[in-house]
Design a protein around this motif. Structure first.
Motif, PDB file in Angstrom:
ATOM      1  N   ASN A   1       0.805  -1.219   0.000  1.00  0.00           N
ATOM      2  CA  ASN A   1       0.000   0.000   0.000  1.00  0.00           C
ATOM      3  C   ASN A   1       0.840   1.272   0.000  1.00  0.00           C
ATOM      4  O   ASN A   1       0.293   2.376   0.037  1.00  0.00           O
ATOM      5  CB  ASN A   1      -0.916   0.017   1.231  1.00  0.00           C
ATOM      6  CG  ASN A   1      -1.994  -1.051   1.155  1.00  0.00           C
ATOM      7  OD1 ASN A   1      -2.707  -1.149   0.163  1.00  0.00           O
ATOM      8  ND2 ASN A   1      -2.102  -1.861   2.195  1.00  0.00           N
TER       9      ASN A   1
ATOM     10  N   ALA B   1       2.381   3.306  -5.559  1.00  0.00           N
ATOM     11  CA  ALA B   1       1.463   3.167  -6.691  1.00  0.00           C
ATOM     12  C   ALA B   1       2.308   2.896  -7.928  1.00  0.00           C
ATOM     13  O   ALA B   1       3.328   3.563  -8.154  1.00  0.00           O
ATOM     14  CB  ALA B   1       0.636   4.426  -6.873  1.00  0.00           C
TER      15      ALA B   1
ATOM     16  N   LYS C   1      -1.238  -2.610  -4.417  1.00  0.00           N
ATOM     17  CA  LYS C   1      -2.695  -2.456  -4.454  1.00  0.00           C
ATOM     18  C   LYS C   1      -3.138  -1.388  -5.441  1.00  0.00           C
ATOM     19  O   LYS C   1      -4.229  -1.473  -6.010  1.00  0.00           O
ATOM     20  CB  LYS C   1      -3.214  -2.112  -3.050  1.00  0.00           C
ATOM     21  CG  LYS C   1      -2.845  -3.126  -1.976  1.00  0.00           C
ATOM     22  CD  LYS C   1      -3.403  -4.500  -2.266  1.00  0.00           C
ATOM     23  CE  LYS C   1      -3.092  -5.464  -1.134  1.00  0.00           C
ATOM     24  NZ  LYS C   1      -3.581  -6.843  -1.421  1.00  0.00           N
ATOM     25  N   ASN C   2      -2.305  -0.370  -5.614  1.00  0.00           N
ATOM     26  CA  ASN C   2      -2.625   0.727  -6.535  1.00  0.00           C
ATOM     27  C   ASN C   2      -1.788   0.566  -7.787  1.00  0.00           C
ATOM     28  O   ASN C   2      -0.584   0.842  -7.775  1.00  0.00           O
ATOM     29  CB  ASN C   2      -2.324   2.075  -5.863  1.00  0.00           C
ATOM     30  CG  ASN C   2      -3.159   2.288  -4.623  1.00  0.00           C
ATOM     31  OD1 ASN C   2      -4.321   2.660  -4.712  1.00  0.00           O
ATOM     32  ND2 ASN C   2      -2.575   2.021  -3.451  1.00  0.00           N
ATOM     33  N   GLN C   3      -2.415   0.104  -8.845  1.00  0.00           N
ATOM     34  CA  GLN C   3      -1.653  -0.229 -10.045  1.00  0.00           C
ATOM     35  C   GLN C   3      -2.445   0.094 -11.315  1.00  0.00           C
ATOM     36  O   GLN C   3      -3.659  -0.118 -11.374  1.00  0.00           O
ATOM     37  CB  GLN C   3      -1.271  -1.705 -10.026  1.00  0.00           C
ATOM     38  CG  GLN C   3      -0.275  -2.110 -11.088  1.00  0.00           C
ATOM     39  CD  GLN C   3       0.319  -3.498 -10.868  1.00  0.00           C
ATOM     40  OE1 GLN C   3       0.914  -4.073 -11.781  1.00  0.00           O
ATOM     41  NE2 GLN C   3       0.166  -4.045  -9.679  1.00  0.00           N
TER      42      GLN C   3
ATOM     43  N   PHE D   1      -4.128   9.026 -13.119  1.00  0.00           N
ATOM     44  CA  PHE D   1      -3.750   8.087 -12.059  1.00  0.00           C
ATOM     45  C   PHE D   1      -2.811   8.763 -11.055  1.00  0.00           C
ATOM     46  O   PHE D   1      -2.957   8.616  -9.835  1.00  0.00           O
ATOM     47  CB  PHE D   1      -3.073   6.859 -12.677  1.00  0.00           C
ATOM     48  CG  PHE D   1      -2.631   5.818 -11.688  1.00  0.00           C
ATOM     49  CD1 PHE D   1      -3.546   4.972 -11.083  1.00  0.00           C
ATOM     50  CD2 PHE D   1      -1.288   5.668 -11.369  1.00  0.00           C
ATOM     51  CE1 PHE D   1      -3.138   4.004 -10.162  1.00  0.00           C
ATOM     52  CE2 PHE D   1      -0.869   4.705 -10.462  1.00  0.00           C
ATOM     53  CZ  PHE D   1      -1.796   3.870  -9.856  1.00  0.00           C
TER      54      PHE D   1
ATOM     55  N   THR E   1      -4.199   8.865  -7.083  1.00  0.00           N
ATOM     56  CA  THR E   1      -3.698   7.916  -6.090  1.00  0.00           C
ATOM     57  C   THR E   1      -3.362   8.613  -4.779  1.00  0.00           C
ATOM     58  O   THR E   1      -2.939   9.767  -4.757  1.00  0.00           O
ATOM     59  CB  THR E   1      -2.457   7.168  -6.606  1.00  0.00           C
ATOM     60  OG1 THR E   1      -2.063   6.192  -5.616  1.00  0.00           O
ATOM     61  CG2 THR E   1      -1.295   8.115  -6.846  1.00  0.00           C
ATOM     62  N   LYS E   2      -3.558   7.907  -3.683  1.00  0.00           N
ATOM     63  CA  LYS E   2      -3.253   8.453  -2.364  1.00  0.00           C
ATOM     64  C   LYS E   2      -1.825   8.133  -1.932  1.00  0.00           C
ATOM     65  O   LYS E   2      -1.350   8.647  -0.912  1.00  0.00           O
ATOM     66  CB  LYS E   2      -4.228   7.879  -1.328  1.00  0.00           C
ATOM     67  CG  LYS E   2      -5.703   8.163  -1.628  1.00  0.00           C
ATOM     68  CD  LYS E   2      -5.982   9.656  -1.706  1.00  0.00           C
ATOM     69  CE  LYS E   2      -7.465   9.925  -1.981  1.00  0.00           C
ATOM     70  NZ  LYS E   2      -7.741  11.372  -2.119  1.00  0.00           N
ATOM     71  N   CYS E   3      -1.132   7.298  -2.693  1.00  0.00           N
ATOM     72  CA  CYS E   3       0.239   6.925  -2.356  1.00  0.00           C
ATOM     73  C   CYS E   3       1.182   8.113  -2.548  1.00  0.00           C
ATOM     74  O   CYS E   3       1.020   8.894  -3.488  1.00  0.00           O
ATOM     75  CB  CYS E   3       0.705   5.757  -3.219  1.00  0.00           C
ATOM     76  SG  CYS E   3      -0.168   4.207  -2.913  1.00  0.00           S
TER      77      CYS E   3
END
Length: 256
Positions: free
Chosen positions: A25, A28, A44-46, A58, A62-64
């Motif tokens: 997590n 990204a 998880k973010n892909q 993207f 994304t929160k990453c």
């Protein structure tokens, strides 16, 4: 303003593998060519795409705080192949502009976001290693490395996978003054990420209890590992400069 970072290397030299220590997590991933990663972590973010609009959206959504664009040079190569039948020079201008705009879009991201562009290397006519593009007609439009303050190169020496942090005169590596003391550091982008966040004040610093300077990664260990190790061995939080000084003093005392 987000920070773009360029990671260069020949195929098989450890570019993708350097992502291995990020948590599922934490990072990204933009997988430009959709290839399987060389380790088992499933981020998880892909996003699997070479579409600039989808990638830009993207990056924004994304929160990453750490993002990697793997095989970034294929953004240019794939567009070139799709337009291979077009004549004239306009396509080279478009290809260069699209990649330039993606890198520049990182500036619009929050201050604590770092975007890593992982890309292949090629040698120019003088034997100097540089970011791989689609040839001179594109190189006349943009100098890829010129858009980045940090350019690292993956390399393998005696079966050891490492990052080069400064140029050897035959490549385009560069890092800010004082970010890393050593020419070569561990092939671990998690360590690099932490070092950058400390250097650019994206996260709180921990001061050395001996000299008062911020504790920085030495390119082999994270700040957390250094703090844990020095607290256990010396009873206080120390930077690696002070550890080296203590070891030197201990050695001199032993020799007497």
């Amino acid at each position: 303003m987000g920070l773009p970072v360029l990671i260069l290397g020949f195929s098989g030299s450890g570019k993708s593998t350097s992502l291995r220590n990020f948590g599922a997590n934490e990072l990204a991933l933009v997988n430009v060519n959709g290839k399987p990663l060389p380790f088992r972590t499933l981020f998880k973010n892909q996003l699997k795409s070479d579409d600039y609009t989808k990638i830009t959206n993207f990056l924004k959504s994304t929160k990453c705080k750490a993002i990697a664009i793997d095989d970034a040079q294929y953004l240019m190569a794939n567009e070139f192949m799709r337009r291979a039948k077009e004549t004239g020079f306009q396509k080279f201008t478009d290809i260069g502009k699209n990649f330039w705009a993606l890198v520049k879009s990182v500036e619009a991201l929050p201050d604590d976001v770092i975007v890593y562009f992982l890309s292949h290397i090629e040698c120019d006519e003088n034997g100097r290693e540089k970011a791989k593009t689609i040839g001179k007609l594109l190189d006349e439009k943009i100098t890829v490395e010129g858009m980045f303050t940090v350019v690292l190169k993956t390399l393998v020496v005696d079966k050891q996978y490492m990052f080069a942090t400064q140029t050897d005169g035959n490549d385009t590596c560069k890092t800010p003054l004082g970010l890393f003391e050593n020419m070569y550091i561990a092939n671990d982008l998690k360590i690099v990420d932490e070092a950058l966040r400390t250097y650019y004040a994206m996260q709180s610093e921990t001061k050395c209890e001996a000299c008062g300077h911020p504790i920085m990664s030495d390119g082999k260990r994270t700040v957390e590992q250094i703090i844990d190790g020095t607290t256990k061995n010396y009873g206080k939080q120390l930077c690696m400069h002070c550890v080296a000084k203590l070891l030197s003093e201990k050695k001199k005392a032993t020799e007497k």
